[in-house]
Design an enzyme around this catalytic site. Structure first.
Site, short mmCIF file in Angstrom:
data_model
loop_
_atom_site.label_atom_id
_atom_site.label_comp_id
_atom_site.label_asym_id
_atom_site.label_seq_id
_atom_site.Cartn_x
_atom_site.Cartn_y
_atom_site.Cartn_z
N ARG A 161 0.88 -1.17 0.00
CA ARG A 161 0.00 0.00 0.00
C ARG A 161 0.92 1.22 0.00
NH1 ARG A 161 -5.46 1.31 1.80
NH2 ARG A 161 -5.54 3.39 2.72
N HIS A 166 -7.07 1.13 -6.99
CA HIS A 166 -7.44 0.45 -5.75
C HIS A 166 -8.25 -0.80 -6.11
CE1 HIS A 166 -7.93 -0.22 -1.63
NE2 HIS A 166 -8.69 0.80 -1.27
N GLN A 186 -10.46 -3.01 -3.53
CA GLN A 186 -11.69 -2.38 -3.07
C GLN A 186 -12.80 -2.51 -4.11
OE1 GLN A 186 -12.43 -0.67 0.06
NE2 GLN A 186 -14.38 -1.24 -0.88
N ASP A 199 -16.29 8.85 -2.44
CA ASP A 199 -15.11 8.72 -1.59
C ASP A 199 -14.86 10.07 -0.95
OD1 ASP A 199 -12.87 7.71 -0.36
OD2 ASP A 199 -11.71 7.40 -2.20
N CYS A 216 -16.02 3.50 0.17
CA CYS A 216 -14.91 2.62 0.56
C CYS A 216 -14.40 2.91 1.97
CB CYS A 216 -13.78 2.70 -0.45
SG CYS A 216 -13.08 4.33 -0.69
N ARG A 269 -14.07 -6.92 1.79
CA ARG A 269 -12.63 -6.83 1.51
C ARG A 269 -11.92 -8.08 2.03
NH1 ARG A 269 -9.87 -1.93 1.18
NH2 ARG A 269 -7.98 -3.23 1.09
#
Length: 329
Positions: free
Chosen positions: A129, A156, A159, A245, A285, A313
């Protein structure tokens, strides 16, 4: 006469056997962006996700990755990414090693290529990450084991795979549906665009001026699946899924106040959700800022599936790790 030492012969035999294994091993498969898997592979991984989630809910022990080690490398901090990967590998019988770049030689200037060589010789799979996509691409080029993108500035994928599985759970196949994105053209939106092409759904996006899609990030083959809107209300018309987001992603904190002003009209509220289909879902998310990118009545309302989305996830990443290490089981 003393018997000759047999160690050199044994070592040569071991070395020969290792060379044979390396030359016959299947190619390493990484997951660095959503387009790294085909639709057929996603169909398989999502079905495995369903099976693994059922085992989890039934408290059924399943350890296909016994004694396997996941290295988790974090340059960007996280709650959901760390917890889902660490719990996931444990539930599959393996264990995780947490590495923060500030506490390792990566944070002191060790070349990414060298770190990849070392870490991949001591572990079985690696999740990173980080900030730039080029970092994880360079790492994967020098890794001897699969590398997973836990998040970069550009993409991403884990996700969005969880989001699609969540949609499957609640509404069935996503093919032919309309997904609307309200807010920043960030790593989530670019990943959704790749997903739209693979799964065959329409992707609507509405962003403020100055925060629109970078067309260089959108493949020519993906463009028929994308529609851009100036007005977020128009983007939500007839949508099957509305998602958003935070206005300020990690790494852009210096722009926070300017973004708050620019994004003020791009809040997913009851009015926007009413323009979507009556059974439309809302996703985020997380973490969420109620009153900014989403109103409290939407994220805490009946159409919101954010808690299922967050849990998933865990399950999609278990299926992904199983697939990257073991193939189809």
């Amino acid at each position: 006469m003393p018997q000759a030492c047999k160690f050199p012969l044994n070592f040569r035999a071991i070395g020969l056997q290792q060379n044979i294994q390396m030359t016959t091993a299947k190619p390493i498969k990484h997951y660095l962006q959503f387009s790294d898997l085909t639709l057929d592979e996603y169909d398989y991984v999502l079905e495995r996700t369903r099976i693994l989630k059922k085992k989890f809910k039934n408290y059924e022990t399943y350890h296909p990755l016994h004694d396997r080690t996941l290295a988790m490398i974090f340059e960007k901090s996280s709650t959901r990414t760390r917890l889902s990967f660490e719990a996931g590998i444990h539930q599959l019988g393996g264990h995780a090693v947490f590495l923060n770049t500030r506490d390792t030689q990566l944070g002191r200037g060790e070349p990414i290529e060298d770190a990849a060589q070392v870490i991949s010789r001591m572990t079985d799979i690696i999740m990173i990450r980080t900030f730039g996509q080029e970092i994880i691409e360079r790492f994967a080029q020098h890794s001897r084991v699969p590398v997973i993108n836990g998040l970069t500035n550009e993409y991403h994928p884990c996700q969005v795979m969880a989001d699609i599985f969540t949609f499957y759970e609640h509404r069935g196949p996503i093919k032919g549906k309309t997904v609307t994105w309200i807010g920043d053209a960030n790593n989530m939106s670019y990943t959704w665009i790749q997903a739209a092409e693979i799964f065959g759904f329409q992707f609507n996006i509405s962003t403020p001026p100055g925060y629109r899609l970078d067309q260089a990030m959108v493949a020519e083959s993906s463009r028929p699946f994308v529609r851009e809107f100036d007005d977020p209300r128009e983007a939500c018309e007839g949508a099957d899924l509305v998602s958003t987001d935070v206005w300020t992603s990690m790494g852009y904190e210096a722009e926070n106040e300017a973004r708050k002003a620019a994004f003020a009209q791009w809040c997913v509220n009851a009015d926007l959700m009413q323009r979507a289909k009556p059974d439309a879902l809302f996703m985020h998310c997380l973490p969420a800022h109620r009153g900014e990118e989403v109103s409290a009545d939407v994220i805490d309302g009946a159409q919101s599936v954010v808690w299922d989305e967050a849990e998933n996830r865990l399950h999609v990443q278990k299926a992904l790790m199983e697939y990257l290490m073991l193939g189809r089981v």
